[in-house]
Design a protein around this motif. Structure first.
Motif, short mmCIF file in Angstrom:
data_model
loop_
_atom_site.label_atom_id
_atom_site.label_comp_id
_atom_site.label_asym_id
_atom_site.label_seq_id
_atom_site.Cartn_x
_atom_site.Cartn_y
_atom_site.Cartn_z
N LEU A 44 0.73 -1.15 -0.01
CA LEU A 44 0.18 0.09 -0.12
C LEU A 44 0.74 1.14 0.01
CD1 LEU A 44 -2.75 1.39 0.26
CD2 LEU A 44 -2.47 1.18 2.82
N ARG A 86 10.60 2.07 6.47
CA ARG A 86 11.04 1.74 8.08
C ARG A 86 12.40 2.24 8.23
NH1 ARG A 86 10.50 -3.55 11.11
NH2 ARG A 86 10.07 -4.73 9.38
N ASP A 138 10.94 4.73 12.01
CA ASP A 138 10.15 3.53 12.93
C ASP A 138 9.02 4.19 13.51
OD1 ASP A 138 9.34 1.70 14.55
OD2 ASP A 138 11.40 1.01 15.33
N ASN A 155 2.55 -8.13 9.23
CA ASN A 155 1.57 -8.69 8.81
C ASN A 155 1.92 -10.06 8.92
OD1 ASN A 155 -0.13 -6.46 7.97
ND2 ASN A 155 0.85 -6.09 6.11
N TYR A 171 -2.60 -11.68 15.46
CA TYR A 171 -2.40 -10.66 14.49
C TYR A 171 -3.64 -9.74 14.58
CZ TYR A 171 -2.81 -8.27 9.93
OH TYR A 171 -3.13 -7.43 9.02
N LYS A 196 -4.28 -5.66 15.67
CA LYS A 196 -4.79 -4.75 14.89
C LYS A 196 -5.75 -4.20 15.39
CE LYS A 196 -3.68 -3.78 10.87
NZ LYS A 196 -2.77 -3.07 10.52
N1 LIG Z 1 -1.67 -7.98 3.14
C1 LIG Z 1 -2.86 -8.02 3.29
O1 LIG Z 1 -3.38 -9.17 2.89
C2 LIG Z 1 -3.69 -7.42 4.17
C3 LIG Z 1 -4.98 -7.61 4.40
C4 LIG Z 1 -5.90 -6.89 5.03
C5 LIG Z 1 -5.25 -5.73 5.63
N2 LIG Z 1 -3.95 -5.38 5.72
C6 LIG Z 1 -3.54 -4.13 6.33
O2 LIG Z 1 -3.01 -3.28 4.99
C7 LIG Z 1 -1.99 -2.43 5.62
C8 LIG Z 1 -1.04 -2.30 4.41
O3 LIG Z 1 -0.53 -3.64 4.17
P1 LIG Z 1 0.37 -4.09 3.03
O4 LIG Z 1 0.11 -5.43 2.59
O5 LIG Z 1 0.79 -2.90 2.24
O6 LIG Z 1 1.61 -4.44 4.16
P2 LIG Z 1 3.14 -4.62 3.80
O7 LIG Z 1 3.38 -4.90 2.28
O8 LIG Z 1 3.74 -5.91 4.54
O9 LIG Z 1 3.95 -3.33 4.25
C9 LIG Z 1 4.16 -3.00 5.60
C10 LIG Z 1 5.47 -2.19 5.58
O10 LIG Z 1 5.43 -1.56 7.09
C11 LIG Z 1 6.86 -1.71 7.27
N3 LIG Z 1 6.94 -1.60 8.46
C12 LIG Z 1 6.95 -2.58 9.46
N4 LIG Z 1 7.35 -2.36 10.77
C13 LIG Z 1 7.54 -1.05 10.63
C14 LIG Z 1 8.10 -0.12 11.58
N5 LIG Z 1 8.18 -0.17 13.05
N6 LIG Z 1 8.09 1.21 11.21
C15 LIG Z 1 8.01 1.52 9.84
N7 LIG Z 1 7.53 0.59 8.80
C16 LIG Z 1 7.37 -0.68 9.38
C17 LIG Z 1 7.36 -2.62 6.66
O11 LIG Z 1 8.60 -2.28 6.18
P3 LIG Z 1 9.67 -3.54 5.67
O12 LIG Z 1 9.46 -3.50 4.25
O13 LIG Z 1 11.15 -3.04 6.14
O14 LIG Z 1 9.21 -4.86 6.53
C18 LIG Z 1 6.76 -2.95 5.07
O15 LIG Z 1 7.43 -2.16 4.22
C19 LIG Z 1 -1.62 -2.78 6.83
O16 LIG Z 1 -2.18 -2.32 7.90
C20 LIG Z 1 -2.34 -4.24 6.83
O17 LIG Z 1 -2.37 -4.73 8.29
C21 LIG Z 1 -3.24 -5.98 4.81
#
Ligand SMILES: NC(=O)c1ccc[n+]([C@@H]2O[C@H](COP(=O)([O-])OP(=O)(O)OC[C@H]3O[C@@H](n4cnc5c(N)ncnc54)[C@H](OP(=O)(O)O)[C@@H]3O)[C@@H](O)[C@H]2O)c1
Length: 312
Positions: free
Chosen positions: A15, A34, A38, A67, A131, A135
Motif C-alpha cells: 500500500l 521503515r 520507525d 503482517n 495478528y 490490529k
Molecule cells: N496484506 C494483506 O493481505 C492485508 C489484508 C488486510 C489488511 N491489511 C492491512 O493493510 C495495510 C497495508 O498492508 P500491506 O500489505 O501494504 O503491508 P506490507 O506490504 O507488509 O507493508 C508493510 C510495511 O510496513 C513496514 N514496517 C513494518 N514495521 C515498521 C515499523 N516499525 N516502522 C515503519 N515501517 C514498518 C514494512 O517495512 P519492511 O519492508 O522493512 O518490512 C513494510 O514496508 C496494513 O495495515 C495491513 O495490516 C493487509
C-alpha cells in the motif's frame, strides 16, 4: 478539501508504494520507509512530520504494519504488539500534536469470520488470531487518541510486494520447470474479496477528500464483485483466476480445507467487508476481476515477482 498534502509511513510496503506514486489533487508531502522512520518512535514521527518542507501534512496515512499472521502467534508476538497495537496510538497522538489527520489501515481479521453477509463497520469485532487482536488494539488506541482519525479496514491485499498472486505464480513456474510435481493445493473454505493496493490507495485519498473537516471514524474499503449478486470468492477461486489469466488454464488446483493447509493461525472463514459507508460518500472500488487484470498488466507484478519470498 482540495489539494491537501499527505504523508505516508511504511512507504515500501504494497500500500505504501501505491500511496507514494498517486497522481491527483492531493500532493505527497513526504514518505517514510521503515529505514527512515520507525513508527514505534512517536517523538521521531512528530519531528519528521513537523520537519517536512512546507510544514506538517494535512493527513498521515499509516501503511506500516507487521503482517506475518502465523508468526504473530509466537515469535512475532512482541513485534505485533509494538507495530500493530502501540505504534498506531503514538502516531495518532503525534498527528494531533501537529494538526494532521491520521488514516490508519486495519483488517478483516479483527472479525471472527462467522458472519453470513457483508460485515458493517459497527459489527462487533472478535479476532481469533494474535495478528487480529494486535490490529484491533491498534484501532482502539487510535480511536482513544484522536477523534479525527480514520480507520480503514481492508481485506486480501495484493499489489507491488509479496502477496498471494506472486506465491501462486511461483508455484506455477516450479511446475512448468519440473522442479515440483503434482497439483497445486489451495484453500477453498475462506470467502472474501481481494483488494488491489493501488485501488485502496486511491480510495483512501478519495475518502479523506470526501470527509473534509468532519470527524473521523471507521470505514471499510475493498474491491468487490463484478455484479452485486456475485458471491464472494475463495482463495481457490482467486488462484484459478490468476492462473487462467496467465496462460496456466491446464494447471490443476486441488481444493483443500483451512485445516488441511496446516497454517498455524486460523483464518476467518468469511471476510466480506460491507463498504456502504464509503459508498455513501461516493467512494467505490471496482470489481476484484478488473483490479486483478489491472495489476497483472502493470509494473507492480514485476515488483512482486522480484520480491517474492522463495519459501512461498
Ligand atoms: N496484506 C494483506 O493481505 C492485508 C489484508 C488486510 C489488511 N491489511 C492491512 O493493510 C495495510 C497495508 O498492508 P500491506 O500489505 O501494504 O503491508 P506490507 O506490504 O507488509 O507493508 C508493510 C510495511 O510496513 C513496514 N514496517 C513494518 N514495521 C515498521 C515499523 N516499525 N516502522 C515503519 N515501517 C514498518 C514494512 O517495512 P519492511 O519492508 O522493512 O518490512 C513494510 O514496508 C496494513 O495495515 C495491513 O495490516 C493487509
Amino acid at each position: 478539501m482540495m489539494g491537501l498534502r499527505y504523508a505516508v509511513t511504511g512507504s515500501r510496503g504494497q500500500l505504501g508504494r501505491c500511496l507514494t506514486r498517486m497522481q491527483g489533487e492531493q500532493r505527497l508531502a513526504g514518505s517514510f520507509a521503515r529505514a527512515d522512520l520507525d513508527i514505534c518512535d512517536g517523538a521521531a514521527v512528530e519531528a519528521a512530520l513537523a520537519g517536512l518542507p512546507g510544514g506538517p501534512p494535512d493527513v498521515l496515512v499509516n501503511a506500516a504494519a507487521y503482517n506475518q499472521v502465523d508468526a504473530c502467534e509466537a515469535e512475532g508476538a512482541e513485534e505485533a504488539q509494538r507495530v500493530n497495537a502501540d505504534a498506531p496510538g503514538a502516531l495518532a497522538r503525534a498527528c494531533d500534536a501537529v494538526g494532521a489527520r491520521l488514516v490508519h489501515v486495519s483488517t478483516d481479521y479483527v472479525f471472527p469470520g462467522d458472519a453470513r453477509s457483508p460485515i458493517p463497520e459497527d459489527a462487533s469485532p472478535g479476532p481469533k488470531t494474535a495478528y487480529g487482536r494486535s490490529k484491533l488494539r491498534g484501532e482502539e488506541q487510535v480511536r482513544q487518541a484522536s477523534p479525527r482519525a480514520l480507520i480503514v479496514r481492508t481485506s486480501w491485499v495484493f499489489g507491488p510486494g509479496r502477496n498471494f498472486v506472486g506465491a501462486i505464480l511461483r508455484q506455477a513456474r516450479l511446475r512448468d520447470t519440473g522442479e515440483v510435481a503434482g497439483p497445486l493445493r489451495v484453500v477453498d473454505d475462506q470467502r472474501g474479496f481481494p483488494t488491489y493496493a493501488s485501488d485502496l490507495a486511491a480510495g483512501i485519498l478519495a475518502l479523506v477528500a470526501a470527509i473534509g473537516d468532519q470527524p473521523g471514524g471507521v470505514f471499510h474499503l475493498c474491491n468487490g464483485p463484478a455484479d452485486p449478486a456475485d458471491a464472494p470468492i475463495s482463495w481457490w477461486d482467486f488462484a484459478r483466476a490468476i492462473l487462467d489469466r496467465r496462460g496456466h488454464e491446464d494447471l490443476v488446483i486441488e481444493r483443500i480445507s483451512s485445516a488441511e493447509s496446516g497454517a498455524r493461525a486460523p483464518r476467518p472463514a468469511y471476510s466480506v467487508l460491507g463498504c456502504e459507508k464509503a459508498a455513501a460518500l461516493g467512494v467505490n472500488l471496482r470489481s476484484w476481476r478488473e483490479a486483478l487484470d489491472a495489476y497483472l498488466a502493470s509494473p507492480d507484478l514485476a515488483i512482486t515477482l522480484e520480491l517474492q519470498d522463495p519459501q512461498t
